[in-house]
Design a protein around this motif. Structure first.
Motif, PDB file in Angstrom:
ATOM      1  N   ASP A 300       3.706 -34.589 -18.906  1.00  0.00           N
ATOM      2  CA  ASP A 300       3.305 -35.428 -20.052  1.00  0.00           C
ATOM      3  C   ASP A 300       3.740 -34.748 -21.342  1.00  0.00           C
ATOM      4  O   ASP A 300       4.296 -35.377 -22.246  1.00  0.00           O
ATOM      5  CB  ASP A 300       1.778 -35.598 -20.096  1.00  0.00           C
ATOM      6  N   PRO A 447       1.201 -40.003 -21.705  1.00  0.00           N
ATOM      7  CA  PRO A 447       1.123 -39.757 -20.257  1.00  0.00           C
ATOM      8  C   PRO A 447       2.292 -40.411 -19.529  1.00  0.00           C
ATOM      9  O   PRO A 447       2.674 -41.532 -19.830  1.00  0.00           O
ATOM     10  CB  PRO A 447      -0.199 -40.386 -19.842  1.00  0.00           C
ATOM     11  N   SER A 449       2.624 -39.780 -15.935  1.00  0.00           N
ATOM     12  CA  SER A 449       2.432 -39.749 -14.482  1.00  0.00           C
ATOM     13  C   SER A 449       2.297 -41.146 -13.870  1.00  0.00           C
ATOM     14  O   SER A 449       2.772 -41.380 -12.762  1.00  0.00           O
ATOM     15  CB  SER A 449       1.242 -38.875 -14.111  1.00  0.00           C
ATOM     16  N   THR A 450       1.704 -42.095 -14.596  1.00  0.00           N
ATOM     17  CA  THR A 450       1.592 -43.443 -14.026  1.00  0.00           C
ATOM     18  C   THR A 450       2.984 -44.078 -13.904  1.00  0.00           C
ATOM     19  O   THR A 450       3.283 -44.766 -12.924  1.00  0.00           O
ATOM     20  CB  THR A 450       0.690 -44.353 -14.890  1.00  0.00           C
ATOM     21  N   LEU A 451       3.814 -43.792 -14.921  1.00  0.00           N
ATOM     22  CA  LEU A 451       5.189 -44.327 -14.855  1.00  0.00           C
ATOM     23  C   LEU A 451       5.938 -43.702 -13.671  1.00  0.00           C
ATOM     24  O   LEU A 451       6.669 -44.378 -12.945  1.00  0.00           O
ATOM     25  CB  LEU A 451       5.941 -44.012 -16.148  1.00  0.00           C
ATOM     26  N   ALA A 453       4.564 -42.535 -10.955  1.00  0.00           N
ATOM     27  CA  ALA A 453       4.007 -43.075  -9.704  1.00  0.00           C
ATOM     28  C   ALA A 453       4.678 -44.407  -9.375  1.00  0.00           C
ATOM     29  O   ALA A 453       5.051 -44.677  -8.225  1.00  0.00           O
ATOM     30  CB  ALA A 453       2.503 -43.233  -9.834  1.00  0.00           C
ATOM     31  N   ALA A 454       4.872 -45.230 -10.402  1.00  0.00           N
ATOM     32  CA  ALA A 454       5.512 -46.536 -10.180  1.00  0.00           C
ATOM     33  C   ALA A 454       6.953 -46.345  -9.696  1.00  0.00           C
ATOM     34  O   ALA A 454       7.414 -47.054  -8.798  1.00  0.00           O
ATOM     35  CB  ALA A 454       5.490 -47.342 -11.475  1.00  0.00           C
ATOM     36  N   ALA A 498      -0.530 -35.370  -8.231  1.00  0.00           N
ATOM     37  CA  ALA A 498      -0.672 -36.696  -8.837  1.00  0.00           C
ATOM     38  C   ALA A 498       0.159 -36.804 -10.109  1.00  0.00           C
ATOM     39  O   ALA A 498       0.736 -37.859 -10.401  1.00  0.00           O
ATOM     40  CB  ALA A 498      -2.139 -36.963  -9.139  1.00  0.00           C
ATOM     41  N   SER A 499       0.251 -35.695 -10.835  1.00  0.00           N
ATOM     42  CA  SER A 499       1.001 -35.755 -12.105  1.00  0.00           C
ATOM     43  C   SER A 499       2.495 -35.981 -11.879  1.00  0.00           C
ATOM     44  O   SER A 499       3.196 -36.450 -12.763  1.00  0.00           O
ATOM     45  CB  SER A 499       0.780 -34.489 -12.920  1.00  0.00           C
ATOM     46  N   GLY A 501       3.461 -38.041  -9.744  1.00  0.00           N
ATOM     47  CA  GLY A 501       3.537 -39.425  -9.294  1.00  0.00           C
ATOM     48  C   GLY A 501       3.419 -39.555  -7.787  1.00  0.00           C
ATOM     49  O   GLY A 501       3.619 -40.629  -7.234  1.00  0.00           O
ATOM     50  N   PRO A 503       1.723 -40.112  -4.304  1.00  0.00           N
ATOM     51  CA  PRO A 503       0.498 -40.791  -3.889  1.00  0.00           C
ATOM     52  C   PRO A 503      -0.413 -39.906  -3.035  1.00  0.00           C
ATOM     53  O   PRO A 503      -1.606 -40.149  -2.954  1.00  0.00           O
ATOM     54  CB  PRO A 503       0.995 -41.994  -3.100  1.00  0.00           C
TER      55      PRO A 503
END
Ligand SMILES: Nc1ncnc2c1ncn2[C@@H]1O[C@H](COP(=O)(O)OP(=O)(O)OP(=O)(O)O)[C@@H](O)[C@H]1O
Length: 748
Positions: A300, A447, A449-451, A453-454, A498-499, A501, A503
């Motif tokens: 991040d 952030p 990490s959500t991107l 993960a996707a 998790a950071s 991405g 699962p």
């Protein structure tokens, strides 16, 4: 008319060269600085003072001078320097050149970007020029660099400053296809700029490769080349070059280890350490900061940093190739708005060189391993050095940040430290590094990490890269020597996973030992490095972890661990049984005693002590307690042994014959079965109207195979063929019988 003129011209030129060399030599001799003195402390020449010869036996002083022009250098070197826009000397050049020009060995240390390259290139050119070195003299100087890029850069400096000289020079680095071509030319080269591996390859493989006349050996980044990673290669190189030579060692973090220097047989070297008294160990124009960033926020923070500096040239250091690849690929997909590049030791050499020069040209972000940490001079224009992963020690830190603020330019650096790594800050400050701890503005943190993960859901490849990056990062922490700074057990492993991405948190076998007795969420397996067998989500090929080739930077670490870590660490590594270093430790080399006569056997007693041959067979204690052998018993034993051997021999031969028979029979049966199938096919095809060409081809093929796979005795072949054809129409028992007949006919 022209010929005599040019001959005359050449003669005149030769004479003027000889005269120039005489003058330079007298000048050098006249103004020699005292051994151990520091030319920087001497007064410079007053402006307008005469330079060179003043009268018959007097010359101007050159120790203490500030300009290249005031040094006893050849006109060719001076022209080269002037054309490359070098006029004033830097401190390391002022301090070392007067000593180096009079042939002394140098151990030079100065901050990064302070001009050490010219401090050894100039003496190399001058030494060979004064020796009137020519193409027929072979290799006169070897300049060794730890990395290919750096060697390439040194070669460029050599070419530009030495452009008026007539020496031939070559760049010998690994990863190039033209090694054979190189082999053809290497014996004609006067100056070699090389990496240790490639040089050694030539020493081993190139016919008549000869360094016996070597005049100057240079080690750039000497501490790196002298450390354990290159130890074997360097020892092998040194063993093949003459001891009588000038040796120049330079680095920003110099070694003074007596052992290391002894390996190079330095003669009363001059220790030239121009910034030793300096308040800081890093360039004055470098602004250095550190931030505490938890592991799971590193990406991040990096992403936010890049987004906030879109008009800069940023060099980002990560700890392994896998990390570099993952961050590069993932960020590239997220399009930050600035070109991204990556550089690591597993890339093809041409690509590496291309990336290096592109980064010199344009604003961009370059993700790199430590392969770019030493010596590289990116056109003096790196704005930021960002160390996402903590360097392994203070020296590594100094070299990494040294890629910015070079020569007279400024630069900035930021180091991300995890809460568990804050000890590094103290270590840096102890070594005179003015680093300032700043607080990150978490409000501006974007952030990522959500991107990620996707992205990982969509791309197997990226997920695979993320897994590898995750594991290699933890491993890199695990194998670090400095346990005060690096402690893998303090890392928030699941949050880190998790950071990236991911699962699920991959399993890490090397942590099992460590977490024994310690409750850590998540399950770690010692044996397997698969991530979740049931779901088969992140299965990596076993080969990737167990048998892959170690990367440049990993190899170094592994070497360090095996050779230099305290015993406790080595034991731990052996116990964990995790990485190649451990296997290296376990693998004992069998040594062949070449002095032992052929055919003798060494016998050991229970304690592992060697005994005289046959001592266990017939020892007879004599009065003085020494062991003597009873000759009769020994010769009787020999007769028995011969008989035994004969018997064994007979049995072995019989067994072998049986085995061969069996094998041949199996082969025949297979052949016949195959042929029968083919002929069945043929029949089918004939019935279905296939063309004659195919059938002919098949027939040809078959005869070729037959010819190749059996004896070339045509007669026997025909018989066998007859038998084989006949075999198609008879039972299995009959076939076996026929095959046996065939075999016995072959043996007869
Ligand atoms: N006398 C000089 N005048 C002007 N520029 C110089 C001079 N000497 C060196 N430079 C420039 O300074 C920069 C840094 O030089 P160099 O690469 O030799 O540094 P270094 O001390 O070897 O650094 P590192 O420790 O990182 O290898 C280069 O761009 C070089 O062209």
């Amino acid at each position: 008319m022209r010929r005599p003129k040019s001959k005359q011209f050449r003669e005149k030129k030769r004479l003027s060269e000889v005269q120039e060399i005489e003058l330079i030599e007298s000048w050098v001799e006249f103004g020699k600085p005292q051994p151990g003195s520091n030319p920087l402390s001497l007064p410079p020449l007053p402006s307008g003072a005469p330079i060179g010869r003043i009268d018959e036996n007097t010359f101007s002083a050159y120790a203490g001078s500030k300009k290249f022009d005031q040094l006893p250098l050849s006109q060719k070197t001076k022209d080269g320097l002037r054309e490359a826009k070098y006029t004033k000397m830097t401190d390391i050049q002022r301090a070392s050149l007067p000593h180096a020009l009079c042939g002394r060995d140098i151990l030079g240390a100065a901050k990064t970007g302070s001009g050490k390259t010219l401090a050894f290139i100039i003496p190399v050119l001058e030494k060979l020029y004064r020796a009137r070195w020519g193409p027929e003299d072979g290799v006169g100087s070897i300049i060794i660099s730890p990395t290919r890029e750096l060697a390439g850069q040194l070669f460029e400096v050599l070419k530009s400053v030495g452009k008026h000289h007539t020496f031939s020079a070559g760049l010998l680095i690994g990863g190039r296809k033209d090694v054979d071509e190189e082999k053809e030319h290497v014996n004609d080269l006067n100056i070699l700029v090389c990496t240790p591996g490639r040089l050694l390859q030539h020493m081993d493989e190139t016919p008549n490769f000869d360094c016996s006349q070597l005049q100057v050996l240079v080690l750039d980044e000497a501490d790196r080349i002298l450390d354990v990673g290159f130890k074997k290669a360097l020892n092998a190189i040194v063993s093949q070059i003459p001891k009588h030579r000038q040796t120049l060692l330079f680095s920003a973090t110099q070694t003074k280890s007596v052992q290391d220097l002894a390996r190079l047989s330095l003669k009363d070297p001059e220790y030239v350490s121009v910034h030793e008294e300096s308040v800081t160990a890093t360039p004055n124009r470098l602004h250095q900061t550190a931030m505490i960033v938890p592991l799971d926020q590193k990406l991040d923070m990096l992403w936010s940093f890049i987004k906030a500096h879109l008009n800069s040239r940023i060099l980002v250091f990560l700890s392994s190739c896998k990390q570099v690849r993952f961050v590069f690929e993932a960020f590239k997909k997220l399009r930050p708005g600035i070109p991204l590049k990556c550089l690591h030791g597993r890339m093809k050499q041409e690509k590496r060189m291309g990336i290096y020069s592109e980064f010199c040209e344009k604003r961009s972000v370059l993700f790199s391993t430590d392969v770019a940490s030493r010596g590289l001079d990116f056109n003096k224009a790196v704005d930021w050095v960002v160390q996402v992963d903590c360097p392994e020690d203070v020296a590594a830190y100094i070299h990494r940040v040294g890629r910015t603020a070079r020569y007279l330019s400024g630069g900035r650096s930021v180091l991300f430290l995890m809460p568990s790594e804050t000890k590094m800050l103290e270590k840096l400050q102890e070594k005179k590094i003015p680093i300032q701890l700043i607080k990150a503005n978490t409000k501006r943190l974007q952030p990522v990490s959500t991107l990620l993960a996707a992205l990982l859901v969509k791309s197997d490849e990226l997920r695979d890269l993320a897994c590898r990056a995750f594991i290699t990062y933890l491993r890199s922490i695990h194998i670090q020597r400095d346990k005060e700074v690096f402690d893998v057990m303090k890392l928030p492993i699941e949050e880190y996973s998790a950071s990236l991405g991911l699962p699920m948190t991959p399993k890490i076998r090397f942590l099992k030992q460590k977490i024994r007795g310690k409750k850590v969420s998540g399950e770690y397996s010692l044996r397997e490095e698969s991530y979740d067998k049931e779901e088969n989500l992140f299965q990596l090929p076993r080969e990737s972890i167990f048998t892959r080739k170690l990367e440049d930077d990993e190899v170094d670490k592994v070497f360090l661990l095996t050779k230099e870590t305290p015993h406790e660490e080595q034991d731990k590594a052996t116990e964990i049984g995790d990485f190649s270093a451990t296997r290296v430790l376990k693998k004992k080399k069998l040594k062949i005693n070449v002095h032992r006569p052929v055919g003798t056997r060494v016998v050991f007693d229970d304690e592992g002590n060697t005994l005289p041959p046959l001592a266990t067979l017939a020892d007879v204690k004599s009065g003085d307690d020494s062991v003597q052998l009873d000759k009769d018993t020994v010769s009787k034993r020999y007769v028995e042994m011969r008989e035994e051997l004969k018997q064994h021999d007979k049995e072995d031969k019989l067994l072998d014959r049986e085995r061969r028979k069996e094998k041949r029979m199996k082969q025949k049966m297979k052949l016949k079965r195959g042929r029968k199938e083919e002929e069945d096919d043929e029949r089918e095809e004939d019935l279905s109207g296939s063309d004659g060409e195919a059938t002919r081809n098949r027939a040809n093929k078959r005869s070729k195979k037959y010819f190749d796979s059996d004896s070339d005795d045509a007669e026997r072949r025909r018989d066998k063929d007859k038998l084989a054809i006949k075999a198609d129409s008879i039972s299995l028992a009959e076939q076996e019988e026929l095959a046996l007949k065939l075999l016995s006919s072959m043996h007869s």
